[in-house]
Enzyme design. Structure first.
Site, PDB file in Angstrom:
ATOM      1  N   HIS A 171     -11.064  10.734  -3.099  1.00 27.76           N
ATOM      2  CA  HIS A 171      -9.312  10.414  -2.116  1.00 27.76           C
ATOM      3  C   HIS A 171     -10.660   8.862  -3.192  1.00 27.76           C
ATOM      4  O   HIS A 171     -11.063   8.034  -2.905  1.00 27.76           O
ATOM      5  CB  HIS A 171      -9.956  10.337  -0.906  1.00 27.76           C
ATOM      6  N   ASP A 227       6.347   5.664  27.233  1.00 27.42           N
ATOM      7  CA  ASP A 227       5.426   6.314  27.827  1.00 27.42           C
ATOM      8  C   ASP A 227       6.212   7.785  28.704  1.00 27.42           C
ATOM      9  O   ASP A 227       7.514   7.251  29.153  1.00 27.42           O
ATOM     10  CB  ASP A 227       4.989   5.367  29.544  1.00 27.42           C
ATOM     11  N   ASP A 253       2.289   3.140  11.008  1.00 33.65           N
ATOM     12  CA  ASP A 253       2.863   1.627  11.799  1.00 33.65           C
ATOM     13  C   ASP A 253       3.494   0.953  10.926  1.00 33.65           C
ATOM     14  O   ASP A 253       2.938  -0.644  11.467  1.00 33.65           O
ATOM     15  CB  ASP A 253       1.004   1.386  11.536  1.00 33.65           C
ATOM     16  N   HIS A 254       4.375   1.234  10.026  1.00 30.33           N
ATOM     17  CA  HIS A 254       5.187   0.468   9.399  1.00 30.33           C
ATOM     18  C   HIS A 254       6.819   0.632  10.185  1.00 30.33           C
ATOM     19  O   HIS A 254       7.516  -0.803  10.118  1.00 30.33           O
ATOM     20  CB  HIS A 254       5.766  -0.137   8.329  1.00 30.33           C
ATOM     21  N   GLY A 312      -4.879   3.054   0.472  1.00 30.04           N
ATOM     22  CA  GLY A 312      -3.742   2.321  -0.216  1.00 30.04           C
ATOM     23  C   GLY A 312      -4.513   1.087  -0.091  1.00 30.04           C
ATOM     24  O   GLY A 312      -3.243   0.433   0.104  1.00 30.04           O
ATOM     25  N   HIS A 313      -5.144   0.607   0.091  1.00 32.84           N
ATOM     26  CA  HIS A 313      -5.659  -0.476   0.024  1.00 32.84           C
ATOM     27  C   HIS A 313      -6.549  -1.050  -0.530  1.00 32.84           C
ATOM     28  O   HIS A 313      -7.519  -0.655  -0.482  1.00 32.84           O
ATOM     29  CB  HIS A 313      -5.899  -0.848   1.843  1.00 32.84           C
ATOM     30  N   ASP A 321      -2.826  -8.089   3.314  1.00 30.37           N
ATOM     31  CA  ASP A 321      -3.335  -6.666   4.607  1.00 30.37           C
ATOM     32  C   ASP A 321      -4.953  -6.680   4.131  1.00 30.37           C
ATOM     33  O   ASP A 321      -5.555  -7.552   3.636  1.00 30.37           O
ATOM     34  CB  ASP A 321      -3.098  -5.877   2.813  1.00 30.37           C
ATOM     35  N   HIS A 329       4.875   3.939   6.770  1.00 24.88           N
ATOM     36  CA  HIS A 329       4.012   4.550   7.033  1.00 24.88           C
ATOM     37  C   HIS A 329       4.128   4.238   8.722  1.00 24.88           C
ATOM     38  O   HIS A 329       4.717   3.568   8.441  1.00 24.88           O
ATOM     39  CB  HIS A 329       2.676   3.833   6.574  1.00 24.88           C
ATOM     40  N   HIS A 368       0.771   1.831  -3.129  1.00 30.45           N
ATOM     41  CA  HIS A 368       0.057   1.374  -2.078  1.00 30.45           C
ATOM     42  C   HIS A 368       0.326   3.423  -2.113  1.00 30.45           C
ATOM     43  O   HIS A 368       0.298   4.021  -3.058  1.00 30.45           O
ATOM     44  CB  HIS A 368       0.940   1.080  -0.417  1.00 30.45           C
TER      45      HIS A 368
HETATM   46 ZN   LIG Z   1       0.906   2.278   4.231  1.00 31.62          ZN
END
Ligand SMILES: [Zn+2]
Length: 692
Positions: free
Chosen positions: A498, A579, A205-206, A501-502, A329, A203, A275
């Protein structure tokens, strides 16, 4: 991050498409040739010199020969300004670009720092060398937000990093900024001691920060599992100028023995976790007195709250070791009990595929590999053809086939153009855009912008994702647009289409009990999520004094596996921003200018001053953007010209020689005050005085 969240090749819930290639080799407004920020700047004229092109926005402007007359003053914060900052300018007075409009230059040693750019004190933190019995853990990002996850573990052998994520930005707080990264200054300063970067899963964010930070931190070896490695590679293709990654693919549950320059070794073990994306793992760093266990994003595979055999095995085996610290997490730690298992979602989706009469459209997050595969397989069983729409869905189905996650029957996947070759009850359209993204497939079809697919009242649309905080308006717009076609919507609130994943707190407590660590640290989430997670663990019997709720940059030291010290000083944690082509943490002045411009616009005064007499050659020129509609403000404009003329001529009277810098400062004040009185707005006033 939430599975419901932006995903590497996922349909991203925010404004920007996944193609995260550096965006800005062009000027979006098409008015000015692109010039990169002179971030390291020495002297340069303001790249944003006022325009003289013919009126484009209805603003009245009076072209004039332009030149910047040197150093406009430094731009102070909006609102009431500290008086000592008035008229501040670099020693020597000339040559620093920026001024009211600019200011992204490197400060020479003699210049005081601006208070807005710190947290200075933090940046000066030098950590003492580590003793043999000590381990340090430093969350560098992801513990005050959802996104930009990065945790460093420092042992006497060297530094291990877990994950390198980024975070999407909001136009209001950081206008124009593409992404926000964790602050990697400390890592850059210590790059010689970095042994490896471990990526827990694919993902954004990782993994999102990888292209922007590897160079800075010395391009250490990168370890991850297969699917994640494919996703990192795919993404890396969009940043061809980055150094080649030294990427190593780990087998599920395997260990890596890292050797430092002195020949000492450190073992890092991975363990598989459940996950919303395959090949997710956690890591366990084996230090002298026990392990530092980092969960990565995860939930539990379970049935009615009973973890599956696989989970029992993985966590049971972790629990057999001596664990100092468990980092886990917190994304769903505000929910109790156990989350809906993904198996329930598959069953629901399969039931929908079998029962819906017309065409079925499923909008989802493209990183949800297994869900996409299950949908295709259920469609096959039901004799339906599947159309893939949206680049990230197509990309990830390619990756899934490459990784041999599944093998669709020949003819199952059909192109959108063939949609009318089949009866509508034989069609499933699987697409991006369940978060209401404007450019994604679902919204394009809903707004009749798709060339082959149009919705009708017999269609059923499943939104197979929850709404990521911040995307509510987009999803609302999507639903409205969909319902204008008279079709049926099924979403996660009305049906189990749905699952997250957490893990919820029930799962998180079970995991912590299995790991049985000396200390516990919640991670991955906003402070409230971390706090909820901590409270849940404490309520379940974990000693309060052994819980650490960190901020980004918090330094945690554990000696002998049992003595905890949370240092008062923090490492630099102000976010680094991507940026355009520039990456850095010193751009607050730029951001502030952008916010000011967005709020009140700009007001440029151009005047030619006779350096002997101090009089103006002619009436000053005024250029404005985004302030007020000047055509309808002729009276104010005429008054402003008079004010400019009078201010300059009053100030220069008796001044010998005439100091235009001083004149500019006073002139800016006068004009700002006048405009505020007239309009209650504070446009950025930029005086350009040309001495002749
Ligand atoms: Zn994730």
């Amino acid at each position: 991050m939430n599975t419901d969240s932006p995903s590497p090749s996922g349909n991203e819930p925010h404004r920007r498409p996944y193609s995260a290639a550096p965006r800005r080799p062009f000027n979006p407004r098409g008015r000015r040739p692109f010039r990169p920020h002179n971030q390291h700047g020495g002297p340069h004229m303001d790249a944003r010199a006022p325009q003289t092109t013919p009126a484009a926005h209805g603003d009245l402007r009076e072209p004039a020969a332009l030149m910047s007359s040197g150093a406009p003053r430094e731009h102070a914060p909006r609102g009431p300004r500290p008086p000592q900052r008035r008229g501040f300018r670099p020693a020597g007075g000339r040559g620093f670009g920026g001024g009211r409009g600019g200011g992204h230059f490197r400060r020479p040693p003699s210049m005081p720092r601006q208070p807005v750019n710190e947290p200075e004190a933090r940046e000066l933190v030098m950590l003492p060398p580590l003793s043999e019995d000590m381990v340090r853990v430093i969350p560098l990002g992801g513990v005050e937000e959802v996104g930009r996850n990065m945790i460093a573990v420092e042992t006497p052998e060297g530094i291990i990093i877990s994950d390198a994520g980024f975070q999407f930005t909001r136009e209001t707080t950081t206008p124009g900024v593409d992404y926000i990264l964790p602050n990697t200054k400390w890592l850059a300063d210590n790059k010689d001691r970095i042994l490896a970067l471990f990526i827990t899963h694919g993902h954004l964010d990782h993994i999102g920060g990888i292209p922007f930070m590897m160079d800075r931190i010395g391009n250490p070896p990168l370890y991850t599992q297969y699917l994640t490695s494919l996703m990192i590679k795919k993404r890396q293709e969009e940043y061809p100028h980055q150094p080649q990654l030294d990427m190593h693919v780990m087998d599920v549950g395997s260990s890596v023995i890292l050797t430092n320059k002195a020949g000492r070794t450190l073992t890092v073990r991975s363990f598989p976790v459940t996950h919303s994306i395959p090949d997710s793992m956690g890591i366990s760093v084996a230090t002298k007195h026990g392990n530092i266990v980092i969960s990565g994003d995860l939930k539990l595979e379970h049935e009615d709250g009973v973890p599956s055999d696989k989970e029992q095995r993985v966590w049971g085996s972790l629990g057999k070791e001596k664990n100092i610290l468990f980092i886990a997490d917190s994304t769903n730690a505000e929910k109790e009990g156990f989350s809906i298992p993904e198996s329930k979602v598959y069953a629901t989706l399969e039931e929908i595929i079998n029962s819906v009469k017309g065409r079925l459209v499923v909008g989802l997050i493209a990183s949800n590999f297994e869900r996409m595969i299950r949908i295709i397989q259920a469609a096959e069983k039901n004799g339906r053809k599947v159309i893939l729409e949206g680049r990230s869905v197509k990309n990830n189905i390619d990756i899934a086939q490459l990784a041999k996650l599944f093998d669709p029957k020949k003819g199952t996947l059909i192109p959108a153009e063939a949609i009318n070759d089949y009866p509508s009850d034989k069609i499933v359209i699987m697409c991006t855009g369940a978060q209401g993204e404007d450019a994604a497939a679902l919204m394009r079809i809903a707004t009749k912008k798709h060339k082959s697919i149009t919705f009708n009242e017999r269609d059923t649309v499943v939104l197979s994702s929850s709404v990521i905080p911040g995307n509510e308006l987009g999803v609302q717009k999507l639903k409205d647009n969909l319902l204008r076609h008279g079709l049926t919507i099924i979403h996660y609130r009305s049906s189990d289409v749905h699952s997250t994943g957490h893990g919820n707190t029930g799962e998180l407590i079970w995991m912590r009990q299995q790991v049985n660590p000396n200390f516990f640290m919640p991670a991955y989430g906003f402070h409230s999520m971390l706090r909820n997670h901590a409270n849940a663990q404490i309520a379940s019997g974990f000693p309060r004094e052994r819980v650490i709720i960190p901020d980004n940059g918090t330094v945690i030291e554990i000696t002998n596996g049992t003595e905890l010290l949370v240092r008062k000083e923090k490492l630099p944690s102000n976010p680094m921003m991507v940026d355009g082509f520039s990456i850095g943490d010193m751009q607050e002045v730029v951001i502030r200018d952008r916010q000011a411009l967005a709020k009140d616009g700009m007001f440029v005064i151009i005047a030619t001053v006779n350096l002997r007499s101090g009089t103006l050659k002619k009436s000053p020129d005024i250029i404005s953007r985004g302030f007020v509609y000047l055509r309808e403000s002729q009276g104010m404009l005429a008054e402003a010209r008079l004010l400019v003329k009078k201010s300059i001529e009053d100030m220069t009277q008796g001044m010998n020689p005439i100091d235009l810098e001083m004149v500019k400062t006073q002139l800016t004040d006068n004009v700002e005050r006048y405009l505020f009185q007239k309009t209650s707005k504070r446009p950025m006033v930029i005086p350009v005085l040309i001495g002749v």
